[in-house]
Design an enzyme around this catalytic site. Structure first.
Site, PDB file in Angstrom:
ATOM      1  N   TYR A  85       0.861  -1.192   0.000  1.00 20.44           N
ATOM      2  CA  TYR A  85       0.000   0.000   0.000  1.00 20.44           C
ATOM      3  C   TYR A  85       0.891   1.234   0.000  1.00 20.44           C
ATOM      4  O   TYR A  85       1.865   1.291   0.758  1.00 20.44           O
ATOM      5  CB  TYR A  85      -0.893   0.030   1.245  1.00 20.44           C
ATOM      6  CG  TYR A  85      -2.334  -0.321   0.930  1.00 20.44           C
ATOM      7  CD1 TYR A  85      -3.034   0.432  -0.006  1.00 20.44           C
ATOM      8  CD2 TYR A  85      -2.982  -1.370   1.551  1.00 20.44           C
ATOM      9  CE1 TYR A  85      -4.349   0.119  -0.323  1.00 20.44           C
ATOM     10  CE2 TYR A  85      -4.298  -1.684   1.241  1.00 20.44           C
ATOM     11  CZ  TYR A  85      -4.974  -0.935   0.293  1.00 20.44           C
ATOM     12  OH  TYR A  85      -6.268  -1.232  -0.017  1.00 20.44           O
ATOM     13  N   GLU A 135      -0.370   4.944  -0.431  1.00 18.13           N
ATOM     14  CA  GLU A 135      -1.131   6.179  -0.645  1.00 18.13           C
ATOM     15  C   GLU A 135      -0.199   7.392  -0.598  1.00 18.13           C
ATOM     16  O   GLU A 135       0.671   7.475   0.272  1.00 18.13           O
ATOM     17  CB  GLU A 135      -2.209   6.357   0.435  1.00 18.13           C
ATOM     18  CG  GLU A 135      -3.419   5.463   0.257  1.00 18.13           C
ATOM     19  CD  GLU A 135      -3.287   4.165   1.030  1.00 18.13           C
ATOM     20  OE1 GLU A 135      -2.143   3.735   1.278  1.00 18.13           O
ATOM     21  OE2 GLU A 135      -4.333   3.583   1.373  1.00 18.13           O
ATOM     22  N   ASP A 138      -8.431  13.225 -24.734  1.00 15.81           N
ATOM     23  CA  ASP A 138      -8.472  11.826 -24.313  1.00 15.81           C
ATOM     24  C   ASP A 138      -7.911  11.003 -25.475  1.00 15.81           C
ATOM     25  O   ASP A 138      -8.610  10.746 -26.455  1.00 15.81           O
ATOM     26  CB  ASP A 138      -9.919  11.431 -23.990  1.00 15.81           C
ATOM     27  CG  ASP A 138     -10.042   9.967 -23.582  1.00 15.81           C
ATOM     28  OD1 ASP A 138      -9.101   9.195 -23.835  1.00 15.81           O
ATOM     29  OD2 ASP A 138     -11.106   9.601 -23.028  1.00 15.81           O
ATOM     30  N   THR A 191      -4.908   5.859 -21.847  1.00 19.00           N
ATOM     31  CA  THR A 191      -4.793   4.541 -21.233  1.00 19.00           C
ATOM     32  C   THR A 191      -3.458   3.977 -21.702  1.00 19.00           C
ATOM     33  O   THR A 191      -2.869   4.448 -22.677  1.00 19.00           O
ATOM     34  CB  THR A 191      -5.950   3.607 -21.651  1.00 19.00           C
ATOM     35  OG1 THR A 191      -6.048   3.589 -23.072  1.00 19.00           O
ATOM     36  CG2 THR A 191      -7.258   4.055 -21.047  1.00 19.00           C
ATOM     37  N   LYS A 242      -3.783   0.111 -24.710  1.00 12.61           N
ATOM     38  CA  LYS A 242      -4.304  -0.023 -26.080  1.00 12.61           C
ATOM     39  C   LYS A 242      -3.108   0.014 -27.043  1.00 12.61           C
ATOM     40  O   LYS A 242      -2.269  -0.864 -26.978  1.00 12.61           O
ATOM     41  CB  LYS A 242      -5.336   1.062 -26.341  1.00 12.61           C
ATOM     42  CG  LYS A 242      -6.563   0.954 -25.411  1.00 12.61           C
ATOM     43  CD  LYS A 242      -7.665   1.904 -25.806  1.00 12.61           C
ATOM     44  CE  LYS A 242      -8.907   1.714 -24.962  1.00 12.61           C
ATOM     45  NZ  LYS A 242      -8.922   2.533 -23.741  1.00 12.61           N
ATOM     46  N   ARG A 271      -2.982  -2.776 -18.155  1.00 11.45           N
ATOM     47  CA  ARG A 271      -4.328  -2.173 -18.154  1.00 11.45           C
ATOM     48  C   ARG A 271      -4.361  -1.032 -17.149  1.00 11.45           C
ATOM     49  O   ARG A 271      -4.481  -1.245 -15.944  1.00 11.45           O
ATOM     50  CB  ARG A 271      -5.333  -3.263 -17.777  1.00 11.45           C
ATOM     51  CG  ARG A 271      -6.782  -2.883 -17.856  1.00 11.45           C
ATOM     52  CD  ARG A 271      -7.600  -4.123 -18.018  1.00 11.45           C
ATOM     53  NE  ARG A 271      -7.349  -4.704 -19.323  1.00 11.45           N
ATOM     54  CZ  ARG A 271      -8.014  -4.384 -20.435  1.00 11.45           C
ATOM     55  NH1 ARG A 271      -8.985  -3.494 -20.394  1.00 11.45           N
ATOM     56  NH2 ARG A 271      -7.722  -4.951 -21.578  1.00 11.45           N
TER      57      ARG A 271
END
Ligand code: DSN
Length: 414
Positions: A52, A54, A197, A223, A226, A232
């Site tokens: 973790y 954060e 985008d 992203t 692609k 991903r």
């Protein structure tokens, strides 16, 4: 491969092996999919998933962050080198949460935003009424013309008339290049925040074969899975003046701990995209899509906008007397995977639309060139002109598998 899963969970093992075979022996034409490298698979399967973290490098909440800080900083440095952006946040889980964070960072609920309408090639997060974006903001859609191409004069007219707070330039089903400079000029003229985008063409931009909006736009999101061929996930690039707002919107605004195994895989992806061979891949993606476009035009299909500038094609099947769903099912039988899709000015329902969307990134990664793409175009046409001939579809599936044997895919060699 997968030895422990085989021992521990044989039922799941069988499912994974089946999917490996499908990806290995079939032709993947969904234009938002790709095949990642063995190195990326290893990073994603690593113990980094246990942590973790954060916060941001050197500014974390929990302890034990030295290695994670190095990994995230490496991903940041490589992304900046690759795209030439002032600031980048590499923590977004994927494209939709990244877009939510961008809106959350830079807009108030109810603000006016312009975006390309979904059935004209936009995305659900660009204001579809049933998505969070459509509910939280006041969307003014722009459309493509009857020729399937965005008319920038019309975009300017709508922007001047409505004075949006943000204009979204980007798509998930538009086969042409966008005029980034003109979009940015319109934003400047009406005082709107410019947001690109580039989820679909991020890899083509990284390869330098499609123009980049980064020099002109306030914010650019891509992203990473692609055309960019990474894990991903997503990244948000911005001008320095938006850095603080974007970072705060990702954490603590929208997300908790970043997925550190994916951040590591993104660092690998960016290094791969900085290599000279990635430019060759990008150029070949476009060449391969153009071969498919030529084949489809030769066989009398109705391609939206008449062809493609990028990695994807959108075909309205109305003149061939079939729906996108029928085409998808028949091509699935022949082990050629694509997706049904709405077309501009769609008259059917989204679940049973008039068109199909397909493209070249995944097959280019596995090494297909012009010769193989011609064969793919011919096979697709044989299937589509014999929609009910299941024997033919299965016969073609056999030929497809034979061709695929010569073009191996990382991670599927079981
Ligand atoms: N599902 C993605 C695509 O296929 O384009 C967009 O989110």
């Amino acid at each position: 491969m997968f030895d422990q899963i085989k021992k521990q969970d044989p039922a799941l093992y069988d499912m994974i092996v089946s999917e490996c075979k499908r990806q290995r022996d079939g032709i993947e034409l969904i234009p938002s999919e790709n095949y990642v490298s063995q190195a990326i698979l290893e990073a994603q399967g690593s113990i980094l998933t246990n942590k973790y973290s954060e916060g941001y490098p050197k500014k974390r909440y929990y302890g034990g962050q030295d290695n994670i800080d190095d990994i995230e900083q490496l991903a940041i440095d490589r992304a900046k080198e690759l795209f030439g952006c002032e600031h980048v946040n590499v923590q977004p889980y994927s494209g939709s949460p990244a877009n939510a964070a961008i809106y959350f960072a830079l807009l108030e609920f109810g603000d006016k935003v312009m975006g390309l309408k979904l059935d004209h090639g936009g995305h659900i997060t660009h204001g579809l009424p049933i998505s969070f974006s459509g509910k939280a903001y006041d969307w003014i859609p722009y459309l493509v013309g009857e020729d399937g191409v965005i008319d920038m004069d019309e975009v300017e007219r709508i922007a001047m008339e409505t004075r949006p707070k943000m204009i979204v330039a980007g798509f998930s089903a538009y086969p042409r290049n966008l005029d980034w400079k003109r979009f940015a000029e319109i934003c400047e003229k009406v005082g709107a925040i410019s947001f690109a985008d580039v989820s679909h063409v991020g890899g083509l931009i990284a390869a330098g074969v499609v123009d980049s909006p980064v020099p002109y736009f306030d914010v650019v999101m891509t992203t990473t899975h692609k055309t960019l061929r990474g894990p991903r996930s997503a990244i948000i690039m911005s001008k320095e003046k938006h850095a603080k707002a974007i970072n705060r919107a990702i954490f603590p605004g929208m997300q908790g701990g970043p997925h550190d195994h994916t951040t590591a895989a993104k660092a690998i992806c960016f290094e791969e995209a900085l290599r000279p061979e990635f430019k060759e891949y990008g150029a070949q993606v476009i060449k391969n899509a153009k071969v498919l476009a030529d084949k489809f035009n030769e066989y009398g299909y109705d391609l939206v906008s008449g062809g493609t500038d990028n990695h994807l094609l959108l075909c309205d099947l109305t003149n061939k007397g079939m729906t996108g769903q029928q085409a998808q099912v028949a091509l699935d039988r022949a082990e050629m995977t694509l997706n049904k899709n709405t077309v501009p000015y769609e008259k059917r329902s989204p679940m049973d639309p008039s068109g199909i969307r397909f493209g070249s990134p995944a097959v280019t990664t596995r090494g297909f060139k012009e010769k193989e793409m011609e064969q793919v175009g011919d096979w697709m046409h044989q299937v589509l002109s014999n929609l009910d001939d299941e024997d033919l579809h299965h016969r073609i599936a056999g030929e497809v598998a034979e061709l695929c044997q010569d073009f191996p895919v990382d991670g599927t060699l079981i």
